[in-house]
Design a protein around this motif. Sequence first.
Motif, PDB file in Angstrom:
ATOM      1  N   VAL A 154       0.805  -1.224   0.000  1.00  0.00           N
ATOM      2  CA  VAL A 154       0.000   0.000   0.000  1.00  0.00           C
ATOM      3  C   VAL A 154       0.837   1.273   0.000  1.00  0.00           C
ATOM      4  O   VAL A 154       0.451   2.266  -0.629  1.00  0.00           O
ATOM      5  CB  VAL A 154      -0.992   0.023   1.189  1.00  0.00           C
ATOM      6  N   PHE A 155       1.990   1.278   0.679  1.00  0.00           N
ATOM      7  CA  PHE A 155       2.736   2.535   0.769  1.00  0.00           C
ATOM      8  C   PHE A 155       3.388   2.923  -0.558  1.00  0.00           C
ATOM      9  O   PHE A 155       3.241   4.072  -1.003  1.00  0.00           O
ATOM     10  CB  PHE A 155       3.761   2.483   1.900  1.00  0.00           C
ATOM     11  N   PRO A 156       4.106   2.016  -1.230  1.00  0.00           N
ATOM     12  CA  PRO A 156       4.635   2.407  -2.544  1.00  0.00           C
ATOM     13  C   PRO A 156       3.527   2.800  -3.532  1.00  0.00           C
ATOM     14  O   PRO A 156       3.717   3.689  -4.362  1.00  0.00           O
ATOM     15  CB  PRO A 156       5.390   1.159  -3.012  1.00  0.00           C
ATOM     16  N   ASP A 157       2.375   2.129  -3.448  1.00  0.00           N
ATOM     17  CA  ASP A 157       1.237   2.534  -4.274  1.00  0.00           C
ATOM     18  C   ASP A 157       0.884   3.994  -4.000  1.00  0.00           C
ATOM     19  O   ASP A 157       0.644   4.780  -4.925  1.00  0.00           O
ATOM     20  CB  ASP A 157       0.011   1.672  -3.972  1.00  0.00           C
ATOM     21  N   ALA A 158       0.828   4.351  -2.709  1.00  0.00           N
ATOM     22  CA  ALA A 158       0.426   5.706  -2.334  1.00  0.00           C
ATOM     23  C   ALA A 158       1.459   6.735  -2.772  1.00  0.00           C
ATOM     24  O   ALA A 158       1.109   7.858  -3.161  1.00  0.00           O
ATOM     25  CB  ALA A 158       0.201   5.793  -0.830  1.00  0.00           C
ATOM     26  N   VAL A 159       2.734   6.366  -2.730  1.00  0.00           N
ATOM     27  CA  VAL A 159       3.781   7.290  -3.176  1.00  0.00           C
ATOM     28  C   VAL A 159       3.736   7.446  -4.689  1.00  0.00           C
ATOM     29  O   VAL A 159       4.032   8.521  -5.224  1.00  0.00           O
ATOM     30  CB  VAL A 159       5.169   6.799  -2.715  1.00  0.00           C
ATOM     31  N   GLY A 160       3.337   6.369  -5.393  1.00  0.00           N
ATOM     32  CA  GLY A 160       3.258   6.419  -6.837  1.00  0.00           C
ATOM     33  C   GLY A 160       4.324   5.611  -7.538  1.00  0.00           C
ATOM     34  O   GLY A 160       4.593   5.826  -8.725  1.00  0.00           O
ATOM     35  N   LEU A 161       4.935   4.659  -6.819  1.00  0.00           N
ATOM     36  CA  LEU A 161       5.944   3.804  -7.426  1.00  0.00           C
ATOM     37  C   LEU A 161       5.296   2.758  -8.323  1.00  0.00           C
ATOM     38  O   LEU A 161       4.171   2.320  -8.078  1.00  0.00           O
ATOM     39  CB  LEU A 161       6.753   3.082  -6.344  1.00  0.00           C
ATOM     40  N   GLY A 162       6.035   2.337  -9.325  1.00  0.00           N
ATOM     41  CA  GLY A 162       5.593   1.224 -10.145  1.00  0.00           C
ATOM     42  C   GLY A 162       5.757  -0.088  -9.408  1.00  0.00           C
ATOM     43  O   GLY A 162       6.323  -0.138  -8.308  1.00  0.00           O
ATOM     44  N   PRO A 163       5.301  -1.189 -10.000  1.00  0.00           N
ATOM     45  CA  PRO A 163       5.314  -2.477  -9.298  1.00  0.00           C
ATOM     46  C   PRO A 163       6.686  -3.142  -9.240  1.00  0.00           C
ATOM     47  O   PRO A 163       6.907  -4.009  -8.390  1.00  0.00           O
ATOM     48  CB  PRO A 163       4.347  -3.331 -10.130  1.00  0.00           C
ATOM     49  N   ASP A 164       7.610  -2.745 -10.091  1.00  0.00           N
ATOM     50  CA  ASP A 164       8.892  -3.449 -10.174  1.00  0.00           C
ATOM     51  C   ASP A 164       9.918  -2.887  -9.197  1.00  0.00           C
ATOM     52  O   ASP A 164      10.021  -1.667  -9.027  1.00  0.00           O
ATOM     53  CB  ASP A 164       9.457  -3.348 -11.599  1.00  0.00           C
ATOM     54  N   GLY A 165      10.661  -3.797  -8.554  1.00  0.00           N
ATOM     55  CA  GLY A 165      11.786  -3.392  -7.735  1.00  0.00           C
ATOM     56  C   GLY A 165      11.476  -3.067  -6.295  1.00  0.00           C
ATOM     57  O   GLY A 165      12.370  -2.657  -5.553  1.00  0.00           O
ATOM     58  N   ARG A 166      10.232  -3.247  -5.881  1.00  0.00           N
ATOM     59  CA  ARG A 166       9.891  -2.875  -4.509  1.00  0.00           C
ATOM     60  C   ARG A 166      10.652  -3.691  -3.470  1.00  0.00           C
ATOM     61  O   ARG A 166      10.783  -3.265  -2.317  1.00  0.00           O
ATOM     62  CB  ARG A 166       8.384  -3.031  -4.277  1.00  0.00           C
ATOM     63  N   GLU A 167      11.167  -4.835  -3.890  1.00  0.00           N
ATOM     64  CA  GLU A 167      11.955  -5.643  -2.967  1.00  0.00           C
ATOM     65  C   GLU A 167      13.244  -4.928  -2.553  1.00  0.00           C
ATOM     66  O   GLU A 167      13.910  -5.338  -1.601  1.00  0.00           O
ATOM     67  CB  GLU A 167      12.288  -7.001  -3.596  1.00  0.00           C
ATOM     68  N   ASN A 168      13.595  -3.836  -3.252  1.00  0.00           N
ATOM     69  CA  ASN A 168      14.790  -3.072  -2.893  1.00  0.00           C
ATOM     70  C   ASN A 168      14.563  -2.112  -1.725  1.00  0.00           C
ATOM     71  O   ASN A 168      15.532  -1.618  -1.136  1.00  0.00           O
ATOM     72  CB  ASN A 168      15.273  -2.242  -4.091  1.00  0.00           C
ATOM     73  N   LEU A 169      13.299  -1.837  -1.398  1.00  0.00           N
ATOM     74  CA  LEU A 169      13.026  -0.808  -0.402  1.00  0.00           C
ATOM     75  C   LEU A 169      13.528  -1.186   0.987  1.00  0.00           C
ATOM     76  O   LEU A 169      14.163  -0.369   1.673  1.00  0.00           O
ATOM     77  CB  LEU A 169      11.524  -0.499  -0.363  1.00  0.00           C
ATOM     78  N   LEU A 170      13.262  -2.412   1.432  1.00  0.00           N
ATOM     79  CA  LEU A 170      13.733  -2.815   2.761  1.00  0.00           C
ATOM     80  C   LEU A 170      15.251  -2.883   2.836  1.00  0.00           C
ATOM     81  O   LEU A 170      15.839  -2.377   3.802  1.00  0.00           O
ATOM     82  CB  LEU A 170      13.098  -4.140   3.178  1.00  0.00           C
ATOM     83  N   PRO A 171      15.955  -3.480   1.866  1.00  0.00           N
ATOM     84  CA  PRO A 171      17.423  -3.449   1.927  1.00  0.00           C
ATOM     85  C   PRO A 171      17.991  -2.039   1.910  1.00  0.00           C
ATOM     86  O   PRO A 171      18.987  -1.763   2.589  1.00  0.00           O
ATOM     87  CB  PRO A 171      17.848  -4.252   0.694  1.00  0.00           C
ATOM     88  N   TYR A 172      17.380  -1.143   1.142  1.00  0.00           N
ATOM     89  CA  TYR A 172      17.864   0.236   1.129  1.00  0.00           C
ATOM     90  C   TYR A 172      17.662   0.886   2.490  1.00  0.00           C
ATOM     91  O   TYR A 172      18.567   1.553   3.025  1.00  0.00           O
ATOM     92  CB  TYR A 172      17.167   1.056   0.047  1.00  0.00           C
ATOM     93  N   GLY A 173      16.479   0.708   3.065  1.00  0.00           N
ATOM     94  CA  GLY A 173      16.233   1.275   4.382  1.00  0.00           C
ATOM     95  C   GLY A 173      17.162   0.692   5.428  1.00  0.00           C
ATOM     96  O   GLY A 173      17.673   1.406   6.301  1.00  0.00           O
TER      97      GLY A 173
END
Length: 405
Positions: A154-173
């Motif tokens: 839900v959060f990347p959807d709300a920010v406006g990110l596309g569906p690809d690569g979201r698995e990078n968000l937790l490692p980046y954080g």
Amino acid sequence: MSATAAVPAPVPTSDVDPFAAEHLAAPDPLHRTLRAAGPVVHLSRYDVHALARYEEVHTALVDWQTFQSGAGVGLANFRHEKPWRPPSLLLEADPPHHDAPRRVLREILAPLALRRLRETWQRVAEELVDTVLATQGPEFDAFEALATAFPLRVFPDAVGLGPDGRENLLPYGNMAFNAFGPRNDLVRADADRMAGLSAWVNDQCARDALSEDGFGARIWAAADRGDLTPAQAPLVVRSLLTAGVDTTVHGLAAALYAFATHPEEWQRLRERPQLARIAFDEAVRWQSPVQTFFRTATTDVEIAGATVPEGGKILMFLGAANRDPHRWTDPDRFDLTRDPSGHVGFGMGLHQCVGQHVARLEAECLLTALAHRVEHLELTAPPRRHLNNTLRSWASLPVRIRRAH
């Protein structure tokens, strides 16, 4: 008979390493030791002054003029060291540089603005819980299946990110929050992927990478109006992506862990689902997903009789403050009858987390969906922690549930 000036008591000193694995894995014993030692403790290993009691932590958080964030909220001092990436305009800046970005985000993420997301997020939460219960059976990893899966949807959807690569968000954080600590093995473990993760996140902050109806587009629209500069806009989007995922994921995991170990509180929530938001705040107080942050003294400052020199780093133990028995009754207990407001898990004052209402809404939707469908949940094995220099993180939370009839 002449009066003699009182001699200040010496500041207690410790060579403990709060970023050692044993303290990151189980911080409570160290927190108790630091609180008992005094209101200020000098940590000789890093030459910083530590605050572990609620009163002093709260004071440092709200006094941004004396305890600045602009020199970095980690161990590194930006007065002398170059940051590994452009500093956050929200977290690592003070007025006046902090004002415009925060004003823009506060408007975009205001509770009134979030109400339009409630119905969508509640539906997604119910669909996710129904799918997990139908496909994974009574035993599953609640960290992956719920605490991670829901915010990453839900959060990347709300920010406006596309569906690809979201698995990078937790490692980046994980990498970004590790970097607030010393350059230890946890930081070195991320060295080989730092450039790639940073480049991916920076790409997502560009205007053309974002949908036209999300938080990100509204940030860029603020730049079009002149409320931000074009250079500031991608940095504000990056701040959202850095701070808006990991903290919520680990906060939700803390809430699920709390209910799996406090069955009477789960029944209380099932009877009164409107307690979901309070439950999340109590879980944040109890587990403190963000354990520590630093400030830098802008002048020689006296704290409870101890003088911190100008330019000195102050390490605030948010997790210790949130369990200070002088502030909280029975602080080691997760308790839904408690008023957890005043906890410092989201910071306090000018730099208090601007996205905390987003996290609360996510938690409210997921916990409410679970309360309507799950009669009982319990651990099936000890949960595993993921060590991070700043975050109280999780790796797995194995649970067994009994569905409501």
